[in-house]
Design an enzyme around this catalytic site. Structure first.
Site, PDB file in Angstrom:
ATOM      1  N   CYS A  19       0.215   3.733   2.841  1.00 13.97           N
ATOM      2  CA  CYS A  19       0.764   3.212   4.103  1.00 13.97           C
ATOM      3  C   CYS A  19       2.241   3.570   4.219  1.00 13.97           C
ATOM      4  O   CYS A  19       2.704   4.029   5.263  1.00 13.97           O
ATOM      5  CB  CYS A  19       0.643   1.684   4.165  1.00 13.97           C
ATOM      6  SG  CYS A  19      -0.958   1.080   4.690  1.00 13.97           S
ATOM      7  N   CYS A  39       0.835  -1.202   0.000  1.00 13.46           N
ATOM      8  CA  CYS A  39       0.000   0.000   0.000  1.00 13.46           C
ATOM      9  C   CYS A  39       0.876   1.261   0.000  1.00 13.46           C
ATOM     10  O   CYS A  39       1.592   1.523   0.968  1.00 13.46           O
ATOM     11  CB  CYS A  39      -0.904  -0.037   1.229  1.00 13.46           C
ATOM     12  SG  CYS A  39      -1.838   1.479   1.461  1.00 13.46           S
TER      13      CYS A  39
END
Ligand code: ZN
Length: 123
Positions: free
Chosen positions: A79, A76
Site C-alpha cells: 500500500c 501494508c
C-alpha cells in the site's frame, strides 16, 4: 483539454475536509479549483481524498464520475509503495474521475494467523 459540449453535467459529491459540509461539484469545474459552499475553503482534488465509514458510501453513490478507490492500510508495505502512484492518478484524472483512499483503521491490523492475512500476504 477535450470537452464534449453535449455531455450532461456530471457532478461529484465530496465532503469538505474543513467543515464537513457535503458539496456537489460540477466535474468540469474541478480544474478551476472548487471551493466549499459553506466555508469557502478550497476543495482539494489533485490529491486523493480520504474516505471513512461515514463518507465512503455517499461519495461513491452520489458521484456521477468514476471513483477510483485505493483501499489502504498503514501496516501494508505494498500500500505504501503504491501511494505515489495513487497521488499521480488523482492529479491525472482530475475532473474525469475522483481518486480516493479508503483507509483501514489502525485497530483492524490483521491477525497473522488468520486466513484473511494469509490471503493478503505477498511473497
Ligand atoms: Zn467547508
Amino acid at each position: 483539454m477535450e470537452t464534449d459540449t453535449k455531455a450532461v453535467a456530471q457532478k461529484l459529491t465530496v465532503r469538505c475536509q474543513f467543515c464537513n459540509t457535503w458539496n456537489r461539484i460540477d466535474a468540469t469545474r474541478v480544474i478551476a479549483g472548487p471551493k466549499c459552499g459553506k466555508c469557502a475553503k478550497p476543495i482539494l482534488l489533485e490529491r486523493p481524498i480520504a474516505l471513512d465509514d461515514e463518507t465512503f458510501t455517499r461519495t461513491i453513490n452520489e458521484s456521477d464520475i468514476p471513483v477510483a478507490v485505493d483501499f489502504y492500510a498503514d501496516w501494508c508495505g505494498p500500500c505504501r509503495m503504491m501511494a505515489p502512484a495513487v497521488d499521480a492518478l488523482a492529479a491525472h484524472v482530475q475532473g474525469k474521475a475522483l481518486s480516493s483512499i479508503r483507509i483501514t483503521p489502525p485497530g483492524s491490523l490483521p491477525d497473522s494467523t488468520s486466513a484473511a492475512s494469509r490471503r493478503l500476504s505477498y511473497s
